[in-house]
Design an enzyme around this catalytic site. Structure first.
Site, PDB file in Angstrom:
ATOM      1  N   HIS A  65      30.114  46.663  33.688  1.00 44.51           N
ATOM      2  CA  HIS A  65      29.867  48.092  33.450  1.00 44.51           C
ATOM      3  C   HIS A  65      28.394  48.353  33.180  1.00 44.51           C
ATOM      4  CE1 HIS A  65      34.226  47.702  32.148  1.00 44.51           C
ATOM      5  NE2 HIS A  65      34.265  48.550  33.145  1.00 44.51           N
ATOM      6  N   HIS A  66      27.517  47.428  33.607  1.00 41.70           N
ATOM      7  CA  HIS A  66      26.089  47.675  33.326  1.00 41.70           C
ATOM      8  C   HIS A  66      25.626  48.919  34.061  1.00 41.70           C
ATOM      9  CE1 HIS A  66      25.629  45.792  37.225  1.00 41.70           C
ATOM     10  NE2 HIS A  66      24.364  46.169  37.245  1.00 41.70           N
ATOM     11  N   LYS A  71      32.719  49.465  41.463  1.00 41.06           N
ATOM     12  CA  LYS A  71      32.913  49.685  42.895  1.00 41.06           C
ATOM     13  C   LYS A  71      33.435  48.418  43.547  1.00 41.06           C
ATOM     14  CE  LYS A  71      32.401  52.499  46.360  1.00 41.06           C
ATOM     15  NZ  LYS A  71      33.783  52.090  46.777  1.00 41.06           N
ATOM     16  N   LYS A  95      26.493  41.766  44.538  1.00 42.73           N
ATOM     17  CA  LYS A  95      26.214  42.414  45.827  1.00 42.73           C
ATOM     18  C   LYS A  95      25.526  43.766  45.617  1.00 42.73           C
ATOM     19  CE  LYS A  95      29.798  42.054  48.565  1.00 42.73           C
ATOM     20  NZ  LYS A  95      31.040  42.271  49.335  1.00 42.73           N
ATOM     21  N   LYS A 107      37.198  45.144  41.814  1.00 40.87           N
ATOM     22  CA  LYS A 107      38.022  44.768  42.975  1.00 40.87           C
ATOM     23  C   LYS A 107      39.481  44.980  42.622  1.00 40.87           C
ATOM     24  CE  LYS A 107      37.269  42.901  47.075  1.00 40.87           C
ATOM     25  NZ  LYS A 107      36.002  42.968  47.807  1.00 40.87           N
ATOM     26  N   SER A 363      29.372  52.890  51.526  1.00 39.08           N
ATOM     27  CA  SER A 363      30.259  53.536  50.546  1.00 39.08           C
ATOM     28  C   SER A 363      29.431  54.360  49.552  1.00 39.08           C
ATOM     29  CB  SER A 363      31.050  52.489  49.760  1.00 39.08           C
ATOM     30  OG  SER A 363      32.203  52.105  50.461  1.00 39.08           O
TER      31      SER A 363
END
Ligand code: GLU
Length: 472
Positions: A65-66, A71, A95, A107, A363
């Site tokens: 959550h930095h 995503k 990534k 994920k 995205s």
């Protein structure tokens, strides 16, 4: 865990992380926090299939959550398990950091074989999964934004969106709760081919580096490079397409039922149509069959693109791989042992978490489009075209010469949404490739490109934590 695989997928991500962390000087506590999976949501829910009730196992992991939202895609596969989803979520964190997409990693996975269900049943499962995510605040434009992954696509994303919107009436930014949507539902043009195109841009940039090519004994540029692609799903198909269009020769394509080879090059669209009509990739006119699909991984070629699932190259087949460059289009296609064997052989392994970042990059563009509520290019396309026409007219008047019709079309063209998305992706992949290569070249002790990519990710995430401060 199979005999060939001494580490779980998540453990192998941790191993690669530790290997890279040695080259940084961050506080050990910060490094521990970056490695940890922050939230793991494991759920079971019932879905009525025909006359019986099936209990479905599913996950959503928020690795970091930095930066928020988290995503990452959602996969439908029988291989889904907590360890795999955790590893894939961690890769998403790294990534996103590498390509400067301001998200934490996440994920999801549903343990089903999508081929066993009708579209109606898949819709029921997807909608119920979304409702479970909503209940625990694991989905939303600012919290966690899923996307397609193995076994899912635009159709599933549309179901997720519709379920979310139904349960959040009036939420003006609701369309940004998921990406990879159909264009009619707020998707962005260019998302479908994004991962494959990103793989091509990344490898092309490397092939344009004279020092790297010299070390590998290859010529500079993409022209006539021989390429083997494993997997003809979305990522494999589009990688093959862009390599072919870029001047390379796709000499073999593998799928689970076997592989085909043609030294003169294959056309991915023709192969795709052949598979659609005959049900198999084999017996494609003009090509030779390889009965065992993994044989394709061992073919003589310049570039090997594994574009299916994880762990396909391991300590058993890695010594037989002859490719000079391996472009990890899939997530985790090499086991850590394979990685070491190949790196000792001098094979250039271009790591997944940067090379396949095209999907999440586009995205991000889709998410921005949804939040801004306007299509890319809408405001400037016509203005640019009018301006270009005017400038060209002036040049023609002043010189007394006329450009050809095709040149006129090219010069006058104002950017459409897809042009801007492709250009944003190209810029992102070129910048990331150069950043990672610079890190690698900066220290001869850094053993491989994966380690350099991890160093880039660690530095970016750690900087973010350090500047954020740790909540007391
Ligand atoms: N599933 C893709 C990946 O592994 C895309 C994720 C996204 O777009 O959020 O990178």
């Amino acid at each position: 865990m199979s005999e060939n695989q001494q580490y779980s997928f998540f453990e192998s991500v941790l191993r690669s992380f530790d290997k890279a962390a040695r080259f940084t000087s961050w506080d050990p506590g910060i490094l521990e926090q970056i490695k940890a999976c922050n939230s793991v949501y494991r759920m079971k829910f019932p879905v009525k299939i025909g006359d019986s009730v099936e209990v479905i196992e599913a996950y959503r992991v928020q690795h970091s959550h930095h930066k928020t939202p988290c995503k990452g895609g959602i996969r439908f596969s029988m291989e889904v398990n907590q360890d795999e989803v955790m590893a894939l979520a961690a890769l998403m964190t790294y990534k996103c950091a590498i390509v400067n997409v301001p998200f934490g990693g996440g994920k999801g996975g549903i343990k089903i074989d999508p081929k066993r269900y009708t579209p109606y049943e898949l819709e029921k499962i997807t909608r119920r999964y979304t409702a479970e995510l909503i209940k625990k605040n694991f989905i939303g434009p600012g919290t966690d934004v899923p996307a397609p992954d193995y076994g899912t696509g635009a159709r599933e994303m549309a179901w997720i969106l519709d379920t979310y919107v139904a349960m959040h009436p009036g939420e003006v930014d609701a369309a940004a709760c998921v990406t990879g949507k159909p264009v009619s539902q707020g998707g962005v043009r260019g998302r479908t081919e994004a991962t494959g195109l990103g793989v091509f841009y990344g490898i092309r940039e490397i092939c344009n580096m004279p020092d790297v090519m010299e070390k590998l004994g290859l010529s500079v540029g993409m022209k006539d490079k021989t390429v083997v692609v494993q997997g003809l799903g979305n990522v494999g198909y589009h990688s093959a397409k862009f390599f072919r269009e870029g001047g390379a020769k796709v000499i073999a394509i593998a799928e689970w039922e076997g592989a085909i080879f043609n030294a003169d090059g294959l056309n991915e669209e023709e192969v795709f149509q052949h598979r659609k009509t005959t049900g198999t990739i084999l017996n494609f006119p003009g090509s030779t069959n390889l009965a065992i699909n993994t044989d394709a991984l061992e073919l003589e070629c310049d570039i090997l693109i594994p574009a299916a699932l994880e762990n396909v190259i391991n300590n058993v087949n890695a010594p037989k791989v002859k490719a000079k460059i391996i472009g990890e289009a899939a997530n985790g296609p090499l086991t850590p042992e394979a990685d070491e064997i190949l790196s000792a052989k001098g094979t250039l392994v271009v790591p997944d978490m940067y090379l396949n970042a095209g999907g999440v990059t586009v995205s991000y563009f889709e998410w921005l489009k949804n939040l801004s509520h306007v299509r890319y290019g809408r405001m400037e396309k016509r203005f640019t075209e009018n301006m270009n026409k005017h400038i060209l007219g002036q040049i023609e008047d002043l010189t007394g010469k006329q450009v050809s019709e095709s040149e006129r079309k090219f010069i006058e063209h104002g950017a459409d949404e897809v042009d801007l998305v492709h250009s944003g992706l190209e810029e992102t992949m070129i910048t990331a490739t150069r950043e990672i290569m610079d890190i690698w070249k900066s220290n001869p002790e850094i053993p491989d490109m994966r380690t350099a990519a991890y160093i880039s990710a660690i530095n970016k995430v750690a900087t973010s934590y350090a500047e954020l401060g740790i909540f007391p």
